[in-house]
Design an enzyme around this catalytic site. Structure first.
Site, short mmCIF file in Angstrom:
data_model
loop_
_atom_site.label_atom_id
_atom_site.label_comp_id
_atom_site.label_asym_id
_atom_site.label_seq_id
_atom_site.Cartn_x
_atom_site.Cartn_y
_atom_site.Cartn_z
N ILE A 12 50.81 50.55 31.07
CA ILE A 12 50.44 50.69 32.48
C ILE A 12 49.76 52.03 32.35
O ILE A 12 48.63 51.91 33.53
CB ILE A 12 51.82 51.22 33.15
CG1 ILE A 12 52.97 49.86 32.95
CG2 ILE A 12 51.61 51.05 34.69
CD1 ILE A 12 54.36 50.18 33.53
N THR A 37 52.01 57.16 20.05
CA THR A 37 53.12 56.42 19.01
C THR A 37 52.70 54.98 18.72
O THR A 37 51.49 54.43 19.01
CB THR A 37 54.41 56.54 19.67
OG1 THR A 37 54.02 55.43 21.02
CG2 THR A 37 54.85 57.93 20.41
N THR A 126 61.83 53.44 36.57
CA THR A 126 62.11 52.19 36.66
C THR A 126 63.33 51.81 37.28
O THR A 126 64.19 52.66 37.73
CB THR A 126 62.34 51.78 35.00
OG1 THR A 126 62.83 50.55 34.98
CG2 THR A 126 63.33 52.66 34.64
N ASP A 127 63.24 50.54 37.86
CA ASP A 127 64.31 49.86 38.55
C ASP A 127 65.65 49.98 37.60
O ASP A 127 66.68 49.85 38.13
CB ASP A 127 63.98 48.39 38.96
CG ASP A 127 63.75 47.31 37.85
OD1 ASP A 127 63.70 47.88 36.70
OD2 ASP A 127 63.53 46.33 38.38
N GLU A 128 65.60 49.82 36.57
CA GLU A 128 66.60 50.03 35.47
C GLU A 128 67.65 51.17 35.69
O GLU A 128 68.60 50.91 35.32
CB GLU A 128 66.40 49.79 34.01
CG GLU A 128 65.27 48.42 33.58
CD GLU A 128 65.15 48.21 32.23
OE1 GLU A 128 66.15 48.76 31.52
OE2 GLU A 128 64.56 47.34 32.08
N TYR A 152 68.03 53.44 27.11
CA TYR A 152 66.49 53.71 27.69
C TYR A 152 66.87 54.00 29.10
O TYR A 152 66.32 54.99 29.48
CB TYR A 152 65.78 52.41 27.55
CG TYR A 152 64.53 52.28 28.60
CD1 TYR A 152 63.46 52.92 28.55
CD2 TYR A 152 64.55 51.30 29.64
CE1 TYR A 152 62.54 53.01 29.32
CE2 TYR A 152 63.54 51.37 30.59
CZ TYR A 152 62.49 52.32 30.35
OH TYR A 152 61.58 52.13 31.33
N LYS A 156 65.87 57.23 31.41
CA LYS A 156 64.99 57.37 32.30
C LYS A 156 65.67 57.91 33.71
O LYS A 156 65.04 58.85 34.46
CB LYS A 156 64.61 56.14 32.84
CG LYS A 156 63.50 55.50 31.81
CD LYS A 156 62.24 56.31 31.74
CE LYS A 156 61.24 55.94 32.62
NZ LYS A 156 60.03 56.49 32.50
#
Ligand code: NAD
Ligand code: DAU
Length: 337
Positions: A12, A37, A126-128, A152, A156
């Protein structure tokens, strides 16, 4: 404007840098700070490497001295933090580097922004962080509780909380963007869509987790990049903005679309063991971004997916090189067993 973009060699971030260099006349300087990375790839940026406004620095956002040296070297208007460990499956395998990069890295950047009086800090989230929806629940708004399920998304969420704490405590001008699942060119082929496209092109199996019915809301990467930019320019300090594509599909529907477009047989699709803690459904309500930022997703999913598949067909060398490397051993090489 003078901008620091972190993680600009990833999927992105690289699309974002190319977009703003092409579309925004007021960009004087972009410094791309990226550790390179396994997920960072300078080939993603070859179109802009000779642009005199663009500067690449290989470095780690968790390294205080590196970050301080870069941020204090000029008067920056904006830091946009894309740098992260981004793959949910890897965070299940080993979450250490996720906590290190995603939380500590954000804290180091926030401190440097505060010390050096950077005008604005944009955290790309993120939406997560909202967790998972059932089939019947309404889409996530910015007011949904933060209930992440994977290491993850927990990392975030931790970073988001830190960003807001710097706004409340130190009056640092922070905006947070939260977006749904991106697709498009230059996405690392560990992620669902590019993995399935590249595997199907080579007649390899397409490993669909569980019953394949989990739902994601897909957005083109350039719609996301435009959303981040609109939040940077027009967002209000201390606010969160959701972005989504309005394209909710079950994973099996996406897998079928990919094999159909490529003219392959859907017997390539193979149901495999489910991802532990697999979030059922994500869907984003982006009313606030539309009303306050004037943002709306522009890409049509059907044509966006076709174009993306075409991009992977035309850029086989790009993903073949990645897939032939030993990126799966990245963690053990860098962080030990
Ligand atoms: P990516 O994995 O493709 O790229 C991450 C980039 O960060 C790489 O270039 C990598 O080298 C760099 N990086 C990692 N650790 C670093 C460190 N310690 N210091 C400096 N650079 C480092 O990720 P992406 O898919 O482009 O996601 C970018 C951001 O957007 C992430 O913060 C992610 O959480 C968020 N996001 C992604 C999606 C998605 O669908 N991919 C959706 C919403 C939000
Ligand atoms: O929602 C935003 C998030 O989208 C970002 O914050 C993350 O950085 C990004 O990686 C992505 O997370 P997901 O876990 O949703 O994406 P992924 O591409 O890994 O998986 C998408 C869906 O496809 C998910 O339901 C799991 C499933 N899947 C994935 C892979 C890699 C499979 O069925 N098989 C696979 O091999």
């Amino acid at each position: 404007m003078k901008i620091i973009v972190t993680g600009g060699a990833g999927f992105i971030g690289s699309n974002f840098i190319k977009m703003i260099l092409a579309d925004c006349s007021n960009i004087q300087k972009i410094v791309n700070l990226d550790l390179l990375t396994y997920a960072g790839n300078l080939a993603n940026l070859k179109d802009v490497e000779s642009d005199s406004r663009y500067h690449f620095i290989k470095g780690d956002i968790t390294d205080y001295d590196t970050v301080e040296k870069i941020v204090s070297a000029d008067k920056f208007d904006l830091i946009v933090n894309f740098a992260a460990e981004s793959h949910v499956d890897r965070s299940i395998y080993d979450s250490r580097v996720f906590v290190h990069t995603n939380i500590l890295g954000t804290q180091v950047l926030l401190d440097a922004a505060k010390r050096n009086k950077v005008n604005r800090f944009c955290q790309v989230s993120t939406d997560e962080v909202y967790g998972s929806l059932t089939d019947k629940e309404p889409s996530f708004t910015e007011d949904n509780p933060i209930t992440p399920s994977s290491p993850y998304s927990a990392s975030k969420a931790g970073a988001d909380h830190l960003c807001l704490s710097y706004y409340h405590t130190h009056k640092l001008d922070v905006v947070i963007t939260r977006c749904s699942n991106n697709y498009g060119p230059y996405q690392f082929p560990e992620k669902f869509i590019p993995l399935f496209i590249s595997n199907a092109m080579d007649e390899k199996k397409l490993p669909l987790y569980g019953d394949g019915k989990n739902i994601r809301d897909w957005i083109h990467v350039l719609d996301h990049a435009a959303g981040v930019w609109s939040a940077c320019i027009n967002g209000k300090a201390g606010e969160v903005y959701n972005f989504g594509g309005g394209n909710e599909y079950g994973n099996i529907e996406i897998a079928n679309k990919i094999v159909d477009i490529l003219g392959k047989d859907n017997s390539l699709i193979e149901l495999v063991r489910d991802r532990p803690g697999h979030d059922w459904r994500y869907a984003m309500d982006y009313t606030k971004a539309t009303s306050e930022l004037g943002w709306i997703p522009k890409f049509n999913f059907e044509s966006g997916l076709k174009d993306t598949i075409e991009w992977y067909q035309e850029n086989r060398a790009w993903w073949e090189e990645i897939k032939s490397g030993d990126y799966l051993n990245y963690y053990e090489k860098h962080y030990g067993k």
